[in-house]
Enzyme design. Structure first.
Site, mmCIF file in Angstrom:
data_model
loop_
_atom_site.group_PDB
_atom_site.id
_atom_site.type_symbol
_atom_site.label_atom_id
_atom_site.label_comp_id
_atom_site.label_asym_id
_atom_site.label_seq_id
_atom_site.Cartn_x
_atom_site.Cartn_y
_atom_site.Cartn_z
ATOM 1 N N LYS A 178 35.748 55.972 57.869
ATOM 2 C CA LYS A 178 36.421 55.276 56.755
ATOM 3 C C LYS A 178 37.456 54.345 57.389
ATOM 4 O O LYS A 178 38.539 54.764 57.771
ATOM 5 C CB LYS A 178 37.106 56.308 55.852
ATOM 6 C CG LYS A 178 37.261 55.896 54.405
ATOM 7 C CD LYS A 178 38.059 54.644 54.163
ATOM 8 C CE LYS A 178 39.554 54.870 54.157
ATOM 9 N NZ LYS A 178 40.332 53.608 54.216
ATOM 10 N N GLU A 253 46.906 61.193 65.329
ATOM 11 C CA GLU A 253 47.572 60.176 66.161
ATOM 12 C C GLU A 253 48.443 59.364 65.223
ATOM 13 O O GLU A 253 47.936 58.564 64.439
ATOM 14 C CB GLU A 253 46.523 59.266 66.826
ATOM 15 C CG GLU A 253 45.562 59.972 67.753
ATOM 16 C CD GLU A 253 46.201 60.406 69.063
ATOM 17 O OE1 GLU A 253 47.377 60.100 69.294
ATOM 18 O OE2 GLU A 253 45.517 61.079 69.845
ATOM 19 N N CYS A 287 51.194 51.192 68.045
ATOM 20 C CA CYS A 287 51.845 52.500 67.882
ATOM 21 C C CYS A 287 52.739 52.836 69.079
ATOM 22 O O CYS A 287 53.765 53.471 68.924
ATOM 23 C CB CYS A 287 50.801 53.583 67.680
ATOM 24 S SG CYS A 287 49.577 53.631 68.980
ATOM 25 N N GLU A 385 60.035 53.716 62.072
ATOM 26 C CA GLU A 385 59.029 52.816 62.624
ATOM 27 C C GLU A 385 58.922 51.564 61.744
ATOM 28 O O GLU A 385 58.681 51.662 60.547
ATOM 29 C CB GLU A 385 57.668 53.527 62.666
ATOM 30 C CG GLU A 385 56.617 52.707 63.363
ATOM 31 C CD GLU A 385 55.251 53.378 63.376
ATOM 32 O OE1 GLU A 385 54.829 53.904 62.335
ATOM 33 O OE2 GLU A 385 54.603 53.368 64.437
#
Ligand code: NAD
Length: 503
Positions: A178, A253, A287, A385
């Site tokens: 997906k 992750e 990331c 973040e």
């Protein structure tokens, strides 16, 4: 290249519309105009894809064929990716705004992922055997788990998808992918390539759609045995919660807020190159970006002056231009979010330094390379973040304070240490709570080593043979090679007690 007007699902070896015939519009981040329409998958489409994948797992030849044969398919996929690398890079740049020169490198790495996992399965997917007291042999076998649900984000989507698809397939699982709704194009390139490579029907499937519907249906499906997820920490938490009812394996992750620490004795020129590249490449949507820069007090002013010179010269522009270093952010909503953080930085008292975006780029989601100077670690912009070309810069007095600041954050994905004192380099790297640390090095990664984070940056490790822990089930077989004693129940004297009736 011509872009197809419709992006379809790939289910059981066919490109198909969704059961409900729904579509959503895919937007170009450089122009904010539509690129094409994307099939919007719902539960029925996930059900169809999982059914195909389960059939292919249970009855197809994929899991049971000789491993060499399976791996030949993977080498073929790698070759086809290389043949189509220019198209893949073009579509990735179009879809995500990543500069084309950087998208090309990602496509090359994607091919390498398949080749690498084919080789790893052949050489490193090994079990263990123990002789036990001369009476038994115990040995382990690694079996594929079943239908693997893979859920991926929109940053470097093709590379990250292959990073999961390659080990999942190499170990004999079947897959339902997906992809992220903001970057659907290259997932279908992968489906076309896998189709051309001739994998058995149902082994690999793609269902497009939104997280809350298609993604959630994949997570909840009882026939999906594992979910490998890359994305935001809060989404990861939802997925863990929602997968509990069907007790799935999950690999997470997640996000990061990684520090890059520069001591005064470092090679400052190289540290500067690494700091600038590490946060402004891939449009800062990375990331492992060094989104916090920690500078030793004595070099703070000098280093910041160099940083300003560098950001002033970063080439902002059309992602299709090979000279572009920084392109537009993926989506208007994300652009707004990043700009909101820059406003918060001002309110919190940081000095915001950024060049202006060149004229003519007003329609794109451009955020210039931005330095948030004189930050302190208590600020929201030093803790959360932002996932854009924005770096929070702060100073530290000594090694102890550097480590304290580096660890004073909920994330623990990556860390970078720059010093010419070898002992200190090791000491600080090991003191930082992160899954990965680099000393005097930019973020370069060999595929054999583990990748992943600690704290709120994730659970588990992918990469190298570490991926086998996740994509395979270890079974142990105990074999008696001698005649070990067996307790002899029921071999004693016959019971003489009378039953209640006889008495
Ligand atoms: P996201 O969490 O919004 O979405 C990721 C994927 O999850 C998408 O496919 C989305 O449709 C799906 N999703 C959303 N809600 C879901 C739900 N309830 N159930 C199932 N699926 C759902 O993340 P994003 O914005 O696409 O990506 C950016 C994030 O990814 C950043 O936080 C970044 O740090 C992180 N990231 C981490 C790594 C890593 O390796 N640690 C690598 C790349 C990106």
């Amino acid at each position: 290249m011509a872009v197809q007007p419709k992006v379809l699902h790939y289910i059981n070896g066919q490109f198909v519309e969704g059961a409900a015939g729904l579509y959503f519009t895919n937007i170009n981040p450089f122009t904010n105009e539509p690129i094409n329409e994307v099939a919007e998958g719902r539960k029925e489409d996930i059900d169809a894809a999982v059914r195909a994948a389960k059939e292919a797992f249970d009855h197809g030849p994929w899991r049971t064929m000789p491993v060499e044969q399976r791996l030949r398919y993977l080498f073929r996929i790698a070759e086809l990716i290389e043949q189509r690398a220019d198209d893949i890079a073009y579509l990735e740049a179009l879809d995500t705004g990543i500069p084309i020169s950087q998208a090309k490198k990602q496509a090359a790495r994607a091919a390498e992922n398949f080749r690498f996992y084919a080789e790893m399965v052949k050489t490193r997917l090994v079990g263990e055997a123990y002789h036990v007291h001369g009476q038994f042999v115990n040995y382990t076998v690694h079996k594929p788990v079943g239908v693997a649900g893979l859920i991926t984000p929109w940053n470097t989507p093709f590379m990250l998808e292959t990073w999961k698809v390659a080990p999942a397939l190499a170990t004999g699982n079947t897959v339902v992918l997906k992809p992220a709704e903001w970057s659907p194009l290259t997932a279908n390139q992968l489906a076309e390539i896998i189709d051309e490579a001739g994998l058995p029907r149902g082994v690999f499937n793609v269902v497009h759609g939104f997280g809350e519907t298609a993604g959630a249906a994949l997570v909840a499906h009882p026939d999906v045995r594992l979910i490998s997820f890359t994305g935001e920490t809060t989404t990861g938490m939802d997925i863990i919660r929602n997968s509990a009812a069907t007790l799935k394996k999950t690999s997470m992750e997640l996000g990061g807020k990684s520090p890059l620490i520069v001591f005064a004795d470092a090679d400052l020129e190289r540290a500067l190159d690494a700091a600038v590249w590490g946060v402004f490449s891939l449009n800062g949507e990375r990331c492992t970006a060094n989104s916090r820069l920690l500078l030793e007090q004595s070099i703070y002013d000098e280093f910041v002056a160099w940083l300003k010179e560098r950001v002033d010269r970063i080439v902002i522009g059309d992602p299709m231009n090979p000279a572009t270093e920084l392109g537009p952010l993926i989506h208007r909503d994300h652009w707004e979010r990043v700009n909101r953080y820059i406003d918060i930085a001002r309110q919190e008292g940081a000095d915001v330094y950024a060049p202006s975006v060149p004229n003519g780029l007003e329609n794109g989601n451009f955020v210039p390379p931005t330095l948030l100077l004189n930050c302190h670690n208590g600020m929201k912009v030093a803790q959360e973040e932002i996932f854009g070309p924005v770096m929070a810069v702060m100073s530290f007095a000594d090694e102890e304070e550097a480590i304290r600041l580096a660890n004073d954050v909920k994330y623990g994905l990556a860390a970078y240490v720059w010093t010419n004192d070898l002992k200190r380099g090791h000491r600080v790297a090991q003191a930082i709570e992160s899954g990965m640390a680099w000393v005097n090095s930019p973020n370069v990664r060999d595929l054999r080593i583990p990748f992943g984070g600690t704290k709120y940056s994730g659970i588990g490790r992918e990469g190298g043979h570490y991926s086998f822990d996740f994509y395979t089930e270890v079974q142990v077989v105990h074999v008696a090679v001698g005649d070990p004693p067996i307790p002899a129940f029921g071999k004693g004297e016959k019971r003489t007690t009378l039953s209640a009736e006889q008495a």
